[in-house]
Design an enzyme around this catalytic site. Sequence first.
Site, PDB file in Angstrom:
ATOM      1  CE1 TYR A  22       9.909  33.164   3.965  1.00  0.00           C
ATOM      2  CE2 TYR A  22      10.178  30.787   3.798  1.00  0.00           C
ATOM      3  CZ  TYR A  22       9.869  32.013   3.213  1.00  0.00           C
ATOM      4  OH  TYR A  22       9.533  32.066   1.886  1.00  0.00           O
ATOM      5  CE  LYS A  28      -0.363   0.099   5.047  1.00  0.00           C
ATOM      6  NZ  LYS A  28      -1.278   0.133   6.218  1.00  0.00           N
TER       7      LYS A  28
END
Length: 372
Positions: A265, A43
């Site tokens: 930032y 999966k």
Amino acid sequence: MSAVLAAPVPVVGPRLAVDLDAVAANTRLFADRTPGALMAVVKADGFGHGAAAVARTALAHGAAWLGVTSLAEALALRAEGLTAPVLSWLNPVDADYTAAVGARVDVAVPSRAHLEAVTRAGIGARVHLHLDTGMARDGAPPAEWGALCRDARRAERAGLLRVVGVMGHLGCADDPADPANAAGRAAFDHGLATARATGLRPPLRHLAATAATLTDPASLHTMTRVGAGLVGIDPSGTTRLHPALTLTAPVVGVRRVAAGTAVGYGRTWTASRPTTLALLPLGYADGLPRATSGRAEVLLRGRRCRLVGRVSMDQVVVDAGDERVRPGEVATVFGAGRHGEPTTAEWAVWADTIEHEIVTGIGARVSRTASS
């Protein structure tokens, strides 16, 4: 002022390399640990390693089944030419079960509504009744299990479908001593007895996943489902497996900066000394958790270098100290750890998460290669 170095060598983008030999070795280990059939769970694109490649490798080294969540994942495996038995176990009631029957995909049935939908899909459906053994998520609640089994038996006698399996899942198998495991095993055993009492005789009974396969022999039945373990992740921390991913990124910019220079930032990091900063074109849009800002490390020029400033969407900055780094050199973000590089387990600690999230989170912009 900072000095910026131009790139003297060609720069390629970030790359994710999948070691299929590691997948093969892990598969052989799990095939040896289980007395029944081994289902390779692929999966989420094979836990980020490439579903088709992992599936083929696992099938060649001891797996007999494939497992996925959605029908879309199962049908994609069929489109890749994989013909091994496939089970899909997480679908809405209105999923295309007719397509599943046509593609010879087994489906899990967690409710009477799902069972009705499957019986309308046409003769020939193969189903695994799914019992909730203590997680309160997917699977039929114990109070509804008896009715589901009786309905399934009636549908089977009518020739509408065949009940080939009963499945459950343990929520605390990563801690073998947790009493929830014994309770889950007891719930599963009771569910099997209930199914047999209605006349069902499913040949496939599967409860254990990776951790339980490694630590809990009492949870092993006629099949086990292993996904994370195939790619080198052991949630129980008891067994040395072979990590299968290596993530690298090129240095795209280098600058020498003075003490007091702030990075990124929010100016969350400031150089305490003159240092060399290396820029990598990889960020949270590519799967590097923002929570690792200022904590994670990469291997550059043979030594660990820390990320400084915040992880941005597309880039991170590495403090390389006095290393004479040049643009075009390659940093190893994570790998098997054999050469001193960080591992996905370390990245999981830095991000306060699990390895599964790290390996499945690498974004589509990162190019993939697989080798064996």
